[in-house]
Design a protein around this motif. Sequence first.
Motif, mmCIF file in Angstrom:
data_model
loop_
_atom_site.group_PDB
_atom_site.id
_atom_site.type_symbol
_atom_site.label_atom_id
_atom_site.label_comp_id
_atom_site.label_asym_id
_atom_site.label_seq_id
_atom_site.Cartn_x
_atom_site.Cartn_y
_atom_site.Cartn_z
ATOM 1 N N ARG A 19 0.826 -1.198 0.000
ATOM 2 C CA ARG A 19 0.000 0.000 0.000
ATOM 3 C C ARG A 19 0.863 1.251 0.000
ATOM 4 O O ARG A 19 1.910 1.292 0.640
ATOM 5 N N LEU A 20 0.386 2.265 -0.709
ATOM 6 C CA LEU A 20 1.070 3.560 -0.693
ATOM 7 C C LEU A 20 0.848 4.185 0.674
ATOM 8 O O LEU A 20 -0.285 4.420 1.079
ATOM 9 N N THR A 21 1.923 4.429 1.401
ATOM 10 C CA THR A 21 1.752 4.926 2.763
ATOM 11 C C THR A 21 2.277 6.331 2.957
ATOM 12 O O THR A 21 1.879 7.004 3.885
ATOM 13 N N GLN A 22 3.195 6.768 2.099
ATOM 14 C CA GLN A 22 3.821 8.052 2.363
ATOM 15 C C GLN A 22 4.138 8.744 1.040
ATOM 16 O O GLN A 22 4.462 8.070 0.062
ATOM 17 N N THR A 23 4.039 10.035 1.029
ATOM 18 C CA THR A 23 4.459 10.803 -0.140
ATOM 19 C C THR A 23 5.346 11.922 0.338
ATOM 20 O O THR A 23 4.947 12.684 1.214
ATOM 21 N N PHE A 24 6.551 11.988 -0.199
ATOM 22 C CA PHE A 24 7.445 13.091 0.148
ATOM 23 C C PHE A 24 7.241 14.178 -0.883
ATOM 24 O O PHE A 24 7.561 14.005 -2.052
ATOM 25 N N LEU A 318 1.191 -2.127 -7.742
ATOM 26 C CA LEU A 318 1.259 -1.121 -6.686
ATOM 27 C C LEU A 318 0.701 0.182 -7.239
ATOM 28 O O LEU A 318 1.271 0.777 -8.143
ATOM 29 N N GLU A 319 -0.433 0.580 -6.678
ATOM 30 C CA GLU A 319 -1.102 1.759 -7.224
ATOM 31 C C GLU A 319 -1.136 2.865 -6.200
ATOM 32 O O GLU A 319 -0.624 2.733 -5.099
ATOM 33 N N GLY A 320 -1.787 3.925 -6.544
ATOM 34 C CA GLY A 320 -1.991 5.010 -5.590
ATOM 35 C C GLY A 320 -1.482 6.347 -6.077
ATOM 36 O O GLY A 320 -1.834 7.376 -5.535
ATOM 37 N N THR A 321 -0.662 6.353 -7.113
ATOM 38 C CA THR A 321 -0.165 7.635 -7.596
ATOM 39 C C THR A 321 -0.975 8.031 -8.817
ATOM 40 O O THR A 321 -1.662 7.217 -9.418
ATOM 41 N N ASP A 322 -0.890 9.298 -9.200
ATOM 42 C CA ASP A 322 -1.551 9.681 -10.444
ATOM 43 C C ASP A 322 -0.578 10.307 -11.419
ATOM 44 O O ASP A 322 -0.867 11.292 -12.067
ATOM 45 N N PHE A 332 14.886 -3.436 1.934
ATOM 46 C CA PHE A 332 14.490 -4.762 2.394
ATOM 47 C C PHE A 332 14.370 -4.845 3.908
ATOM 48 O O PHE A 332 13.857 -5.808 4.435
ATOM 49 N N HIS A 333 14.874 -3.838 4.616
ATOM 50 C CA HIS A 333 14.804 -3.902 6.079
ATOM 51 C C HIS A 333 13.410 -3.574 6.571
ATOM 52 O O HIS A 333 12.848 -4.293 7.370
ATOM 53 N N SER A 334 12.860 -2.488 6.086
ATOM 54 C CA SER A 334 11.494 -2.181 6.506
ATOM 55 C C SER A 334 10.511 -2.504 5.392
ATOM 56 O O SER A 334 9.346 -2.154 5.480
ATOM 57 N N MET A 335 10.980 -3.198 4.353
ATOM 58 C CA MET A 335 10.134 -3.659 3.259
ATOM 59 C C MET A 335 9.307 -2.523 2.662
ATOM 60 O O MET A 335 8.078 -2.529 2.703
ATOM 61 N N CYS A 336 9.992 -1.526 2.170
ATOM 62 C CA CYS A 336 9.234 -0.515 1.463
ATOM 63 C C CYS A 336 9.894 -0.180 0.133
ATOM 64 O O CYS A 336 11.100 -0.380 -0.048
ATOM 65 N N ILE A 337 9.079 0.259 -0.780
ATOM 66 C CA ILE A 337 9.544 0.599 -2.122
ATOM 67 C C ILE A 337 9.357 2.088 -2.312
ATOM 68 O O ILE A 337 8.308 2.635 -1.986
ATOM 69 N N ALA A 338 10.391 2.740 -2.824
ATOM 70 C CA ALA A 338 10.297 4.170 -3.110
ATOM 71 C C ALA A 338 10.350 4.364 -4.608
ATOM 72 O O ALA A 338 11.073 3.663 -5.315
ATOM 73 N N SER A 339 9.565 5.296 -5.100
ATOM 74 C CA SER A 339 9.609 5.614 -6.522
ATOM 75 C C SER A 339 9.276 7.079 -6.695
ATOM 76 O O SER A 339 8.517 7.644 -5.912
ATOM 77 N N ASN A 340 9.861 7.688 -7.725
ATOM 78 C CA ASN A 340 9.614 9.112 -7.902
ATOM 79 C C ASN A 340 8.727 9.372 -9.115
ATOM 80 O O ASN A 340 8.806 8.662 -10.115
ATOM 81 N N GLY A 341 7.900 10.362 -9.011
ATOM 82 C CA GLY A 341 6.980 10.705 -10.087
ATOM 83 C C GLY A 341 7.649 11.580 -11.125
ATOM 84 O O GLY A 341 8.548 12.352 -10.831
ATOM 85 N N TYR A 348 7.205 8.624 -3.751
ATOM 86 C CA TYR A 348 6.145 7.829 -3.148
ATOM 87 C C TYR A 348 6.740 6.607 -2.462
ATOM 88 O O TYR A 348 7.674 6.004 -2.987
ATOM 89 N N ILE A 349 6.199 6.280 -1.327
ATOM 90 C CA ILE A 349 6.692 5.119 -0.577
ATOM 91 C C ILE A 349 5.545 4.128 -0.384
ATOM 92 O O ILE A 349 4.493 4.496 0.149
ATOM 93 N N TRP A 350 5.761 2.892 -0.808
ATOM 94 C CA TRP A 350 4.809 1.829 -0.508
ATOM 95 C C TRP A 350 5.404 0.991 0.614
ATOM 96 O O TRP A 350 6.595 0.684 0.584
ATOM 97 N N SER A 351 4.575 0.635 1.586
ATOM 98 C CA SER A 351 5.114 -0.249 2.610
ATOM 99 C C SER A 351 4.041 -1.209 3.083
ATOM 100 O O SER A 351 2.903 -1.168 2.624
ATOM 101 N N ILE A 352 4.461 -2.055 4.016
ATOM 102 C CA ILE A 352 3.534 -3.055 4.540
ATOM 103 C C ILE A 352 2.724 -2.414 5.655
ATOM 104 O O ILE A 352 3.289 -1.746 6.522
#
Lengths: 441, 331
Positions: A19-24, A318-322, A332-341, A348-352
């Motif tokens: 799930r998308l949890t954070q947006t910087f 993995l959705e949530g961005t537009d 891999f430590h906190s299992m989150c994926i970051a990607s930039n728009g 955008y950060i997706w995490s568990i």
Amino acid sequence: MANLLLQDPFSVLKEYPERLTQTFDTPLHTCCVQFSPGGDYLAMGCSNGAVIIYDMDTGKPITMLGNKGGGHVRSIQSIQWSQNGRYILTGARDWFVKMWDLQKAWEPAKEFKFHSPIWTCNWSPGKELGCVVTVYEEDHAFAVDFSLENPTATKICGSTERMNKSEAESEENVKTLDYGYTLVACVHPKRPDILITGTSKGWIKLYRLSDDLVELVHTYRFAHSNAKHMIISQSGDRLAINSADRTIRQYLLTMNDDLTEISFILEYRYQDVINRLQWNCIHFSNNSAEYLVASTHGSSAHDLYLWETSTGTLVRVLEGTDEELLDIDWDFHSMCIASNGLETGNVYIWSITIPPKWSALAPDFEEVEENIEYREKEDEFDQIGQLAHQQELDQAEEVKIDLRSMEKFDVRGNEIDVNRFIIPIEFESILMLKSWHNENE
Amino acid sequence: MATPPLPAPGEEVFCICRKPDSGELMVGCDGCDDWFHFACLAIPEKYHELVFSFYCPRCQAGETGPAAEGGDERARALPRTMWRRKCRVGDCFKPVAATSQYCGEDHARAYWRALVERTDEPARDHLRHMLQEPDVAHFQRLGQGPPRSPPPGSEAVLAGDGLLQELAAQLHGLRTRDRPLLDAHSTRLAAYGEWVRAANQHLFSGGDGGDDRGDKTASARARPKRKRPAKPQALCGYRADLEPPCAPERFAVEFQAAPADEVRGVCARLRCARHLDWAGIQHSALQFQRETLDSSEHRLALLLELRRDQLRLQLYKKLGQDARADTQPVH
């Protein structure tokens, strides 16, 4: 009664975020992202050449590389943290590769200028502060040694290749194989002496690097188009190449110790059969790379696609961005994926997300969906059974619990026994900010 | 204290002592309209001018007065006796004049005179100094920063501080070494840019003489000529060391004689994606460096000032401690 975990281990141990949890909301336009090795920080390279480091705990920027000068002036192409988290390597379109020491993050520790823009830069783990750089319109990758006072760059060019060239000059009729420009490079994680590069004409080249000798040991043609990205799993036996023909190819890489037998076995190809979209960036999950995640090119797709590498099936979107997503990094430590728009430059950060399991607080109770009638078990009030149970408990208590020695791996198999570098606080800049603030009032 | 006589029957009685008026100083309660002796309430009589609104102990406890009578919430709050501010002069018990801390001009002067008399010798100088501030605005700003007049011996302390010297050396280095280097680099880049422009001028939009020669000799000349209407033609012109290899005319001739991707170390491609915007990149790098230099200079100057202030404050503190130690008797 043993202590239960407050969180359900099956949801904690999920192997990919959902799930998308954070947006910087960054002030600058982010081009590439990279987590620090422990996942504490996130470095973002921006289109104006700035590199900002965010703290993942607070979600706030903590430092900017080169805030006292020496930063890049064109967009950042590639960022790499060193294994210990202290050094950062950046390559940009202003032709510079810079190495930053986070102990003194206000200016670059070392830098090297090429004669054209940089594609990628990677640390080469075999050498202290050495790195491999691929440069625009260059036939070969370069090895840059930042441990020297004045860094040097040497062409990574096999001895046989050089011979071919001189032959070609002497006898013009002999047509040597043209591999094209080297675009991407990665170092084998288990064998630091092996460098794999991908070229603009669809070749994979495998070099063996020793102190004074560079050997081209294997070549393999994967396609007839540009290599855009090449990634290799942490275990070193999976390789994926994203190429300009809109396909991601996943290979099983096997080699024996003396590199006489090397084989690339094509496992799966991933492509968008309907829209024929290009892939922007690809990334493997940890260890033996059970998952592969990719971002798509084009304004119509705003998602990250996640495949299972063993079966080649799409398991998650993995959705949530537009907006279109560019670079991907996976912590891999906190299992989150970051990607930039692409458009806003936000990250955008997706995490568990873990649902709390409240019954763990009172182990005697059980969460039930609806009322159930209690039935006494056959041996529930048996004296003998209770005695045995008591003995069991006593035995369990006698086991010595080791509280002092650190565990080497976390539950996901990531090494945690490493010294994580902590970026020092710049008190001077706080002082400066204060005095500027006073001045402006 | 003189005991008031017992009340005669039918006579009106006042105060908590329930006695008739004996001419003693009394204060009227604003809550219950009763009158009270200063002596019975243990209020010194000298405060009589300072009473602003008085409430007797009963009204303050809510037994009588506005709180007991009820009403809205505000009225039911327990009342308190309010006092006027007293003049700052110790033995004056008159209330202060409006927007002043003194009962009058005389006492204001008297208070400050006494304060100056009371202070010890070094502090008196500072006080005099303070009182000499030209106007209120200056006076109000006092104390926001360290004193402007440096304490004695500060020069020696400032000269001996390592950090201060290091900062000063950095600033000096910035001004004498880094800035000229940067300027030299800028002029070199500008000169080389000029050279490339001149060379391009000779090659493409130069005089007709150049065109004639081109038509005769090199077939490659025809190619740029065809494309000219679309976009002004120009060679890339990048050279690693930014040194013009020869006169631009000569370069143009050489290029026309033998077109190649590289002539005399100068990149001579027409559409060079590789060195795209090389001048722009170098220019913005220099610009960036210049801005950095400016801000570093500003920063260093500020840090120097901060450090100086810090040292002076430390010195002041030390002087103060020494002075205190001197006045105390030695045990």
